[in-house]
Structures are given as C-alpha cells and as structure tokens.
Design an enzyme around this catalytic site. Sequence first.
Site, PDB file in Angstrom:
ATOM      1  CG  ASP A 210      -2.069  -0.896   1.162  1.00  0.00           C
ATOM      2  OD1 ASP A 210      -2.130  -1.488   0.009  1.00  0.00           O
ATOM      3  OD2 ASP A 210      -2.688  -1.158   2.107  1.00  0.00           O
ATOM      4  CD  GLU A 294      -6.793 -10.139  -0.711  1.00  0.00           C
ATOM      5  OE1 GLU A 294      -5.937 -10.253  -1.720  1.00  0.00           O
ATOM      6  OE2 GLU A 294      -6.792 -10.119   0.522  1.00  0.00           O
ATOM      7  CE  LYS A 407      -6.902  -9.421  -5.124  1.00  0.00           C
ATOM      8  NZ  LYS A 407      -6.154  -8.194  -5.081  1.00  0.00           N
ATOM      9  CB  THR A 454      -4.119 -12.810  -5.717  1.00  0.00           C
ATOM     10  OG1 THR A 454      -3.030 -12.081  -5.968  1.00  0.00           O
ATOM     11  CG2 THR A 454      -4.206 -13.469  -4.304  1.00  0.00           C
ATOM     12  CD  GLU A 492      -6.386  -8.986  -8.657  1.00  0.00           C
ATOM     13  OE1 GLU A 492      -5.653  -8.874  -7.752  1.00  0.00           O
ATOM     14  OE2 GLU A 492      -7.454  -8.503  -8.821  1.00  0.00           O
ATOM     15  CB  ALA A 494       0.466 -12.293  -4.931  1.00  0.00           C
ATOM     16  CG  LEU A 495       4.572 -10.393  -4.384  1.00  0.00           C
ATOM     17  CD1 LEU A 495       5.936 -11.152  -3.658  1.00  0.00           C
ATOM     18  CD2 LEU A 495       4.292  -9.101  -3.335  1.00  0.00           C
ATOM     19  NE  ARG A 530      -0.918  -1.241  -7.550  1.00  0.00           N
ATOM     20  CZ  ARG A 530      -2.082  -1.528  -7.085  1.00  0.00           C
ATOM     21  NH1 ARG A 530      -2.977  -0.639  -7.899  1.00  0.00           N
ATOM     22  NH2 ARG A 530      -2.529  -2.286  -6.448  1.00  0.00           N
TER      23      ARG A 530
END
Length: 588
Positions: A210, A294, A407, A454, A492, A494-495, A530
């Site tokens: 975050d 989630e 999710k 994910t 997705e 995760a990292l 991202r």
Amino acid sequence: MALNLAHQIGALVGTQIPTEFTTGEQPPSATTSASAVWKTPMVNLRCNAQQKTVSPPMLTPPLTPRSAGNRSPLISPTLRLDLSATCQAYATLAPPETAEGEEEAAVAWKEGDRKEKKKGVPVYVMMPLDSVTNGNTVNRKKAMNASLHALKSAGVEGIMIDVWWGLVEREAPGAYNWGGYAELLEMAKKHGLKVQAVMSFHQCGGNVGDSCTIPLPRWVREEMDKDPDIAYTDQWGRRNYEYVSLGCDTIPVLKGRTPVQCYADFMRAFRDNFKHLLGDTIVEIQVGMGPAGELRYPSYPEENGTWKFPGIGAFQCYDKYMLSSLKAASEAAGKPEWGSTGPIDAGHYNNWPEDTPFFKKEGGGWNSPYGEFFLSWYSQMLIEHGESVLSSATSVFEGAGVKISVKVAGIHWHYGTRSHAPELTAGYYNTRFRDGYLPIAQMLARRGAVFNFTCIEMRDHEQPQDALCAPEKLVKQVALATGAAQVPLAGENALPRYDEYAHEKILQASSLNFDGSSGDREMCAFTYLRMNPSLFQPDNWRWFVAFVKKMKEGKDAHRCWEQVEREAEHFVHVTQPFIQEAAVTLMH
C-alpha cells in the site's frame, strides 16, 4: 542527446531465485479438497531455437496477496518527446487486437469464418492506488493519458480502478463526489480501454505494498470512535479499522444505516452517475468484501508491525457483535459453553502452527469437536457476509451489462501443514481434510459472480521451504473448486513481476490445465499488477507486450515465445517515444 530510459528507470528488483526444495509434509490426494501434491509438466512455451537462459529474479519474501505498485524515485529527463511520427508509424504496426482488428473479426464472424467463440485470456492492468487524489481530481493527468495510450497500444483489454469509499463519500452520508473518477473513466473511454471498477469499501494503507493512505469515510470513523466494536477486534482487544466488522452487517450502526445498506447505496449512486458507461466502457464491478478488498478477515495486518510473513495471523471475532453471533450459534448447537469466546490457545500473529496447541498437527484443537464448530461458524459468517453484499450488488447492477466479481486472498504459507492455520484465521475453513474454497465458489455461482484469485505468478520452489508455502497447489485447488461449482475464475499476480519466468507461470496457470479435463476452459480474465514506471522499462515493456499477445491467443496457440518476442521487439522499437513519455511522466 539520447534518452537512456533504462538508466532513468533503474534496475529490476532482485537477483537469483533459490533452488527448488521439498516442501515437507503435504496434503494427501482427495477428490473433495483437490489439495494433493501434483506435478504437472511445464507447458511447452518455447520452440527449439537456440535461446539465452533467463535468470529469474530473487523475490522478496512472498508476502500477502494484494500488493501495490512500486514507485521508485527517478531522475526526470528534460527531453520533450514529439509523438507525431510515432503515432503515424503505430497506425500501420499496431497489433491486430486494435479496434480495426476487432472490426475485421466481427465481419469474419458474420461471414461464418469462425465456428467457435473467441478464445484467450484478456489482460487488464491495475492503475496506481492513488489515481484519484484527495482533492477528487486525476493524479498525474499527463502521465495517466500517456500510460493509457501505451497500454492500449500493447493490446491490453482494459484497466482496473479502485473507487474508494473513503474519497467519494468522505464528508457525510449520501454526499458523493465522483470528481476524479468521472474524468478518469472518460479518459479510459477515449483510449478505447475497458474498465474493471473496484468498489473499495476498505482502507488503503496497512497491507503489503500500500503506497498511500486512504482511510474509511470520516463519518464512519466517527461512529467507530463512539462504538469501537464496529471495528474488527482480536482477543487482546486490538481494533482494526480497515473494514467495518461483518458482525454488524444487519445493525444500523452507521448513522441509521447498516453497513450493507451503505455499500448498496454507494453502488447505486455509482450506477446512476455512470450509467452511460456501464456495459460498454465499464464491463466489470468487483465488490470489496474486506481488507485489501478481499473476502476475508483482517487476520494478518502489517500496520504497526503487528504481523510479519509467514505468521499464522489471529482470529478476528472479539467485537461484541461477533461474540453475540457466536453465543447464539453455540446455544443452537446445544453447546452454550462454547459461545463465550473464540479459541484462547491459537497463539499470536507471528507464531507458526506447531507453536500453538490449537493449530499443531497432532491433537490440535482445530481438529476437535469444538474446533470444528468454531471454524464452521467463523467461515460461515464470512460466506454469509459475501452473499449479503453480493445480493445487493447484483440487484443494483441487474440489466447493466456488467460482470460482478469477488476477490479471494491467496494465502499460500503453511499450506503444506495439516491445519492450514493462516487460511483458518482469515476465514477460509480449508484444512488437510476439508475443502474451504468450494463453499465460496458455490456461493459465487449462486449469485452469478466471478471468482477472482491471486498469487497466480508464484511457484512453490520460489517460496521459503520451512514455511511450507505452496501457491501452485493452492491455485490448483481453487481452479478445481471453481470448475466443480461452474463459476468463472479470473486471476491476478500477488507481487509486481516483470520477468518472462513469471509470465510463463501465469500463462500456464491461466490455461487451467490441472486435471487433464479442462477442455476449452480458461481463466475469464487476468489483471496485471500494476502500472508504474518499472513496467515501461525497455526490457520489461517488451516482455509485457509479448505476454499480453500470448495470453490473448489462448492455450491452443502454437506460436513459440521467440516469434512473439521478435514481433514485440519491433513494435516496442517503433512506439518507443510515447512509451518513454509514459514512463517519464509517471515519475511526477
């Protein structure tokens, strides 16, 4: 002067991945849990041409799902880029997935050239968490335009945007400010990109990656100050303000409305404000269900160092509303003595399973009659919360032409143990002897929702051996559960990963070839984490363009990586100026 973008962007994270290890104790074969050890040969993604060996990077510890983009401090170049020549070149070299290619495909369909529906997995890209500012404007507007242009050029299907409850309804109940979102969605439409809009009813900040802080709406926090039990609570009295406790879902604790009513009103306002974009530009609504968006409890909060990977986390059922429900459930089960508290021997956030009486493999409380009762109640409360919020979402968006998705967290650490402690504290009643994901998949199937999962990019051998991490086995279990429930599965990473090694793993997993009987089934979509300057670094961007192409071709495509990468190399060279602009402007 020549602009050395690689120097400006900086190096990729990490170096060498550790060698493969034996994960130790693993689940046995089972038709119900589908959690057995499995060895699937790697999909043959390469041809026999001579090639260089790609050395994958060393990962930082495989943290929790839901990580955010990195924003490295970069040096701003002074060169002004002229895009006109590149745009002309791009007009002749764009991939066939552009609008023109889609029009040709539509003609072919009408003429009967295609007998089957289009295969392949569309790729979306997550936008930065702070794409909309606290002042309700688009953040780094120039960068956003250049980046969306670049993504569209690569054949990306669309983008994912967090629509923050804490920004839109910040000041007062029912006072919605869609400011920056209206502009951002129009930008996506202008660039021909579809949008997955996330109804983010959680706090940003306190989870892995975050990069900014967006708390819950001010008036919600005021109610939490008056009644702290609105927040999730652990056995030591620690309150968690990431998401309103599901224990009060049906109680009007938020200025006369229940939390579920607040979520429904928010989604209804979103629908009414953007109805002209629904089904065309906005094609999916992902409904936030808990921390990090989630469907789970906030059992492993990183904020203030409370939890660190690979701790087992802690149960979050000690607010008065959850305890009231537990008491009622225990009385209904004829065991009122079980209703006063949750497990008191389940250890602390950073313990490992064998450190605790409740989670240890031999004689652990998790496998006792009390443990089975408690874990069934704890997980059922989570599923009922998901169904309640989903019911509101499907009602609000009925007939709008959008998919609804939810999710689910990829909690892969200690997966090789009998108790699966981190999954249990998060609310997933998944153990050596029980499939905890099938009930979730069945709930989503009842509501016609997509199961979004994910850690798709991870391999078992990349993770710490002593923590018995098994992301590949977890993904397989979820894929089989969603197949059994006949619910679509999306994925997705995760990292943040930009290397071909991770891309190959995503391609393999997205084909859903786990049991040899998947047929034409593939993931319905993949969202890439991202968009940030690192994505536009030359090597990363070239690999990404090839990855998007390969994903869209589908699992039956026969072209090898080298052919796709040669096309990507030429495409990246021609479109370099506006790719550079995207990378440079994102720094500001």
